[in-house]
Design a protein around this motif. Sequence first.
Motif, short mmCIF file in Angstrom:
data_model
loop_
_atom_site.label_atom_id
_atom_site.label_comp_id
_atom_site.label_asym_id
_atom_site.label_seq_id
_atom_site.Cartn_x
_atom_site.Cartn_y
_atom_site.Cartn_z
N GLU A 20 0.88 -1.36 -0.25
CA GLU A 20 0.02 -0.03 -0.10
C GLU A 20 0.81 1.22 -0.03
O GLU A 20 0.58 2.27 -0.85
CB GLU A 20 -0.90 0.15 1.06
CG GLU A 20 -2.06 -0.99 0.89
CD GLU A 20 -2.96 -1.17 2.35
OE1 GLU A 20 -2.66 -0.57 3.46
OE2 GLU A 20 -3.85 -2.06 2.02
N GLU A 23 2.23 1.71 -3.43
CA GLU A 23 1.24 2.03 -4.41
C GLU A 23 0.93 3.46 -4.21
O GLU A 23 0.95 4.28 -5.08
CB GLU A 23 0.06 1.25 -4.50
CG GLU A 23 -0.90 1.42 -5.43
CD GLU A 23 -2.02 0.33 -5.19
OE1 GLU A 23 -2.43 -0.26 -6.37
OE2 GLU A 23 -2.45 0.06 -4.26
N ALA A 24 1.04 4.13 -3.09
CA ALA A 24 0.76 5.28 -2.45
C ALA A 24 1.66 6.36 -3.11
O ALA A 24 1.70 7.23 -3.61
CB ALA A 24 0.45 5.53 -1.16
N TYR A 25 2.90 5.84 -2.81
CA TYR A 25 3.99 6.58 -3.39
C TYR A 25 4.10 6.72 -4.98
O TYR A 25 4.59 7.86 -5.24
CB TYR A 25 5.55 6.11 -2.95
CG TYR A 25 6.64 6.72 -3.06
CD1 TYR A 25 7.14 7.72 -2.15
CD2 TYR A 25 7.48 6.83 -4.19
CE1 TYR A 25 8.24 8.48 -2.26
CE2 TYR A 25 8.58 7.65 -4.48
CZ TYR A 25 9.06 8.39 -3.65
OH TYR A 25 9.97 9.25 -3.89
N ALA A 26 3.87 5.53 -5.52
CA ALA A 26 3.91 5.67 -6.95
C ALA A 26 2.78 6.63 -7.44
O ALA A 26 3.05 7.25 -8.41
CB ALA A 26 3.70 4.31 -7.45
N ILE A 27 1.57 6.63 -6.99
CA ILE A 27 0.58 7.48 -7.37
C ILE A 27 1.01 8.92 -7.27
O ILE A 27 0.80 9.77 -8.08
CB ILE A 27 -0.70 7.01 -6.99
CG1 ILE A 27 -1.39 5.69 -7.36
CG2 ILE A 27 -1.89 8.17 -6.97
CD1 ILE A 27 -2.38 5.00 -6.45
N LYS A 28 1.42 9.13 -5.88
CA LYS A 28 1.91 10.39 -5.67
C LYS A 28 2.61 11.16 -6.39
O LYS A 28 2.69 12.28 -6.93
CB LYS A 28 2.24 10.64 -4.15
CG LYS A 28 2.56 12.10 -3.62
CD LYS A 28 3.11 11.79 -2.24
CE LYS A 28 3.59 13.15 -1.63
NZ LYS A 28 4.04 13.25 -0.44
N ARG A 30 3.62 9.92 -9.50
CA ARG A 30 3.30 9.76 -10.94
C ARG A 30 4.26 8.91 -11.39
O ARG A 30 4.98 8.98 -12.56
CB ARG A 30 2.99 10.85 -11.70
CG ARG A 30 1.68 11.49 -11.41
CD ARG A 30 1.59 12.85 -12.18
NE ARG A 30 0.44 13.53 -11.75
CZ ARG A 30 -0.04 14.74 -12.14
NH1 ARG A 30 0.92 15.64 -12.73
NH2 ARG A 30 -1.14 15.19 -11.76
N LYS A 32 5.82 4.51 -11.96
CA LYS A 32 5.35 3.06 -11.88
C LYS A 32 5.94 2.20 -10.67
O LYS A 32 6.91 3.04 -10.29
CB LYS A 32 5.72 2.28 -13.10
CG LYS A 32 5.27 2.68 -14.52
CD LYS A 32 5.74 2.09 -15.73
CE LYS A 32 4.90 2.73 -17.00
NZ LYS A 32 5.41 2.09 -18.12
N LYS A 33 5.04 1.51 -10.23
CA LYS A 33 5.74 0.83 -8.94
C LYS A 33 6.96 0.19 -9.11
O LYS A 33 7.90 0.44 -8.32
CB LYS A 33 5.11 -0.30 -8.47
CG LYS A 33 3.72 0.21 -8.08
CD LYS A 33 2.76 -0.86 -7.44
CE LYS A 33 1.90 -1.70 -8.60
NZ LYS A 33 0.61 -1.13 -9.21
#
Length: 67
Positions: A20, A23-28, A30, A32-33
């Motif tokens: 989690e 995923e949150a870091y990747a979204i924040k 922008r 890819k994981k």
Amino acid sequence: MCTKVCNIVVTFKVDEDMYEQLEAYAIKHRMKKAEVIRLALNKLFEEERKNEENLQIKVEKGLKLRR
């Protein structure tokens, strides 16, 4: 070991909390994981190299002081 540029797939397990956070870091940011994981590994390896260099310098200074 590859003699050319190659992509090697690595699979590993993480617990739900770590996933989690990843995923949150990747979204924040922008990203890819996989990019986040590569960044984290590169930072870890760079820190290790610096620690080894610092240790080597301390050893060398210690040897000079003892002479």
